[in-house]
Design a protein around this motif. Sequence first.
Motif, PDB file in Angstrom:
ATOM      1  N   LYS A  54      11.653  60.801 -56.233  1.00  0.00           N
ATOM      2  CA  LYS A  54      11.611  61.581 -54.990  1.00  0.00           C
ATOM      3  C   LYS A  54      11.277  60.662 -53.801  1.00  0.00           C
ATOM      4  CE  LYS A  54      10.205  66.347 -54.468  1.00  0.00           C
ATOM      5  NZ  LYS A  54       9.244  67.349 -54.844  1.00  0.00           N
ATOM      6  N   LEU A  55      10.343  59.766 -54.039  1.00  0.00           N
ATOM      7  CA  LEU A  55       9.944  58.843 -52.964  1.00  0.00           C
ATOM      8  C   LEU A  55      11.061  57.851 -52.659  1.00  0.00           C
ATOM      9  CD1 LEU A  55       6.259  58.241 -54.083  1.00  0.00           C
ATOM     10  CD2 LEU A  55       7.007  59.472 -52.042  1.00  0.00           C
ATOM     11  N   GLY A  56      11.789  57.453 -53.698  1.00  0.00           N
ATOM     12  CA  GLY A  56      12.936  56.561 -53.486  1.00  0.00           C
ATOM     13  C   GLY A  56      13.975  57.252 -52.614  1.00  0.00           C
ATOM     14  N   ALA A  57      14.225  58.535 -52.904  1.00  0.00           N
ATOM     15  CA  ALA A  57      15.199  59.298 -52.110  1.00  0.00           C
ATOM     16  C   ALA A  57      14.697  59.451 -50.673  1.00  0.00           C
ATOM     17  CB  ALA A  57      15.431  60.671 -52.740  1.00  0.00           C
ATOM     18  N   LEU A  58      13.399  59.679 -50.533  1.00  0.00           N
ATOM     19  CA  LEU A  58      12.809  59.813 -49.189  1.00  0.00           C
ATOM     20  C   LEU A  58      13.015  58.519 -48.393  1.00  0.00           C
ATOM     21  CD1 LEU A  58      10.961  61.905 -47.621  1.00  0.00           C
ATOM     22  CD2 LEU A  58       9.036  60.457 -48.292  1.00  0.00           C
ATOM     23  N   ALA A  59      12.813  57.378 -49.060  1.00  0.00           N
ATOM     24  CA  ALA A  59      13.007  56.076 -48.397  1.00  0.00           C
ATOM     25  C   ALA A  59      14.466  55.895 -48.001  1.00  0.00           C
ATOM     26  CB  ALA A  59      12.564  54.954 -49.328  1.00  0.00           C
ATOM     27  N   ASP A  60      15.342  56.314 -48.880  1.00  0.00           N
ATOM     28  CA  ASP A  60      16.770  56.162 -48.630  1.00  0.00           C
ATOM     29  C   ASP A  60      17.212  56.999 -47.429  1.00  0.00           C
ATOM     30  OD1 ASP A  60      19.221  55.134 -49.217  1.00  0.00           O
ATOM     31  OD2 ASP A  60      19.777  56.752 -50.596  1.00  0.00           O
ATOM     32  N   GLU A  61      16.655  58.200 -47.341  1.00  0.00           N
ATOM     33  CA  GLU A  61      17.081  59.136 -46.285  1.00  0.00           C
ATOM     34  C   GLU A  61      16.411  58.855 -44.943  1.00  0.00           C
ATOM     35  OE1 GLU A  61      15.879  62.742 -48.148  1.00  0.00           O
ATOM     36  OE2 GLU A  61      17.397  62.492 -49.726  1.00  0.00           O
ATOM     37  N   ASN A  62      15.326  58.094 -44.961  1.00  0.00           N
ATOM     38  CA  ASN A  62      14.561  57.873 -43.720  1.00  0.00           C
ATOM     39  C   ASN A  62      14.309  56.390 -43.503  1.00  0.00           C
ATOM     40  OD1 ASN A  62      13.563  60.789 -42.938  1.00  0.00           O
ATOM     41  ND2 ASN A  62      13.338  60.577 -45.157  1.00  0.00           N
ATOM     42  N   PRO A  63      15.334  55.677 -43.038  1.00  0.00           N
ATOM     43  CA  PRO A  63      15.164  54.238 -42.861  1.00  0.00           C
ATOM     44  C   PRO A  63      14.048  53.929 -41.869  1.00  0.00           C
ATOM     45  CG  PRO A  63      17.447  54.906 -42.451  1.00  0.00           C
ATOM     46  CD  PRO A  63      16.653  56.154 -42.641  1.00  0.00           C
ATOM     47  N   ILE A  64      13.333  52.874 -42.153  1.00  0.00           N
ATOM     48  CA  ILE A  64      12.221  52.478 -41.299  1.00  0.00           C
ATOM     49  C   ILE A  64      12.727  51.422 -40.330  1.00  0.00           C
ATOM     50  CG2 ILE A  64       9.976  51.301 -41.318  1.00  0.00           C
ATOM     51  CD1 ILE A  64      10.214  52.729 -44.395  1.00  0.00           C
ATOM     52  N   ALA A  65      12.343  51.557 -39.080  1.00  0.00           N
ATOM     53  CA  ALA A  65      12.772  50.566 -38.087  1.00  0.00           C
ATOM     54  C   ALA A  65      11.562  49.802 -37.565  1.00  0.00           C
ATOM     55  CB  ALA A  65      13.489  51.287 -36.942  1.00  0.00           C
ATOM     56  N   LEU A  66      11.743  48.491 -37.450  1.00  0.00           N
ATOM     57  CA  LEU A  66      10.695  47.634 -36.880  1.00  0.00           C
ATOM     58  C   LEU A  66      11.281  47.120 -35.566  1.00  0.00           C
ATOM     59  CD1 LEU A  66      10.100  45.579 -40.164  1.00  0.00           C
ATOM     60  CD2 LEU A  66       8.737  47.509 -39.364  1.00  0.00           C
ATOM     61  N   ASP A  67      10.702  47.534 -34.429  1.00  0.00           N
ATOM     62  CA  ASP A  67      11.350  47.123 -33.187  1.00  0.00           C
ATOM     63  C   ASP A  67      10.802  45.783 -32.681  1.00  0.00           C
ATOM     64  OD1 ASP A  67       9.111  47.542 -31.617  1.00  0.00           O
ATOM     65  OD2 ASP A  67       9.760  49.490 -30.867  1.00  0.00           O
ATOM     66  N   GLU A  68      11.403  45.302 -31.588  1.00  0.00           N
ATOM     67  CA  GLU A  68      11.060  43.957 -31.091  1.00  0.00           C
ATOM     68  C   GLU A  68       9.645  43.866 -30.543  1.00  0.00           C
ATOM     69  OE1 GLU A  68      14.034  42.596 -28.352  1.00  0.00           O
ATOM     70  OE2 GLU A  68      15.581  42.665 -29.905  1.00  0.00           O
ATOM     71  N   ASP A  69       9.057  45.009 -30.200  1.00  0.00           N
ATOM     72  CA  ASP A  69       7.669  44.995 -29.705  1.00  0.00           C
ATOM     73  C   ASP A  69       6.670  45.107 -30.854  1.00  0.00           C
ATOM     74  OD1 ASP A  69       8.646  44.942 -27.107  1.00  0.00           O
ATOM     75  OD2 ASP A  69       8.850  47.141 -27.067  1.00  0.00           O
ATOM     76  N   GLY A  70       7.164  45.059 -32.076  1.00  0.00           N
ATOM     77  CA  GLY A  70       6.270  45.127 -33.223  1.00  0.00           C
ATOM     78  C   GLY A  70       5.892  46.552 -33.584  1.00  0.00           C
ATOM     79  N   ARG A  71       6.605  47.542 -33.026  1.00  0.00           N
ATOM     80  CA  ARG A  71       6.283  48.928 -33.369  1.00  0.00           C
ATOM     81  C   ARG A  71       7.076  49.355 -34.601  1.00  0.00           C
ATOM     82  NH1 ARG A  71       2.846  50.000 -29.733  1.00  0.00           N
ATOM     83  NH2 ARG A  71       2.315  51.993 -30.663  1.00  0.00           N
ATOM     84  N   VAL A  72       6.478  50.294 -35.351  1.00  0.00           N
ATOM     85  CA  VAL A  72       7.072  50.743 -36.610  1.00  0.00           C
ATOM     86  C   VAL A  72       7.479  52.209 -36.457  1.00  0.00           C
ATOM     87  CG1 VAL A  72       6.670  50.976 -39.101  1.00  0.00           C
ATOM     88  CG2 VAL A  72       5.459  49.192 -37.808  1.00  0.00           C
ATOM     89  N   TRP A  73       8.725  52.502 -36.810  1.00  0.00           N
ATOM     90  CA  TRP A  73       9.265  53.856 -36.649  1.00  0.00           C
ATOM     91  C   TRP A  73       9.791  54.379 -37.974  1.00  0.00           C
ATOM     92  CZ3 TRP A  73       9.453  55.990 -31.623  1.00  0.00           C
ATOM     93  CH2 TRP A  73       9.143  55.099 -30.584  1.00  0.00           C
TER      94      TRP A  73
END
Length: 210
Positions: A54-73
């Motif tokens: 379930k957590l693998g699917a959650l990761a797949d469906e919700n990509p994490i973005a690391l922006d240039e200011d070092g913020r995590v989305w």
Amino acid sequence: MIVAIDGPAGAGKSTVARRLAERLGYRYLDTGAMYRALTWLAMTRDIDLGAGEKLGALADENPIALDEDGRVWIDDTDVTAAIRKSRIDRVVPVVARHPAVRAIMRARQRELAEVGDAVIEGRDIGTVVCPGADVKVYLNAERQTRAERRLAERPEIGADALATDLRLRDQSDAERMMPADDAIQIDTTELDVEDVVSRIEQLVRERQPA
Ligand code: DC
């Protein structure tokens, strides 16, 4: 060039990797932040942290973005501050342990690495995510020193609780914490950040094409 910085919690990876990336003009990728963001999302949605698929699917469906200011989305939410709380520290190894989660994270991390020059910090970068990295460094420090560094970041917790948390986290991270055979190992217990960064910078410059 890819610079892999691995090592346990409190070894100085984030500070060193961020500074090094600044000096070299490379991107900085914090792979621990990706596991933290997924943990945050799972807790927010009340998903069982033992449910690997379930957590693998959650990761797949919700990509994490690391922006240039070092913020995590994740899922369009800025989780930069939320993922540094002790409630995340305590359970992130449970989430990071699932093979389904690791497969998604590693694939995403490799994609990010392929974009170009980067300093990538984590636990398994030099061994699994980027075994062909140009420079591999494994940072470590005595546990007492690592606990003191964490205490400076999480003053609300208290030294004893923090030392216990760190010991438990070391145990659960241990299987992913092996240095790559060709990693340069640096003990940061007695070193300051700028010295460590300069040493790694020199290694990178030596390997850069003329
Ligand atoms: O470096 P950190 O404390 O932010 O890492 C958070 C957790 O994620 C930690 O328990 C280990 C795990 N992790 C991992 O398993 N593999 C990575 N490449 C990075 C972090």
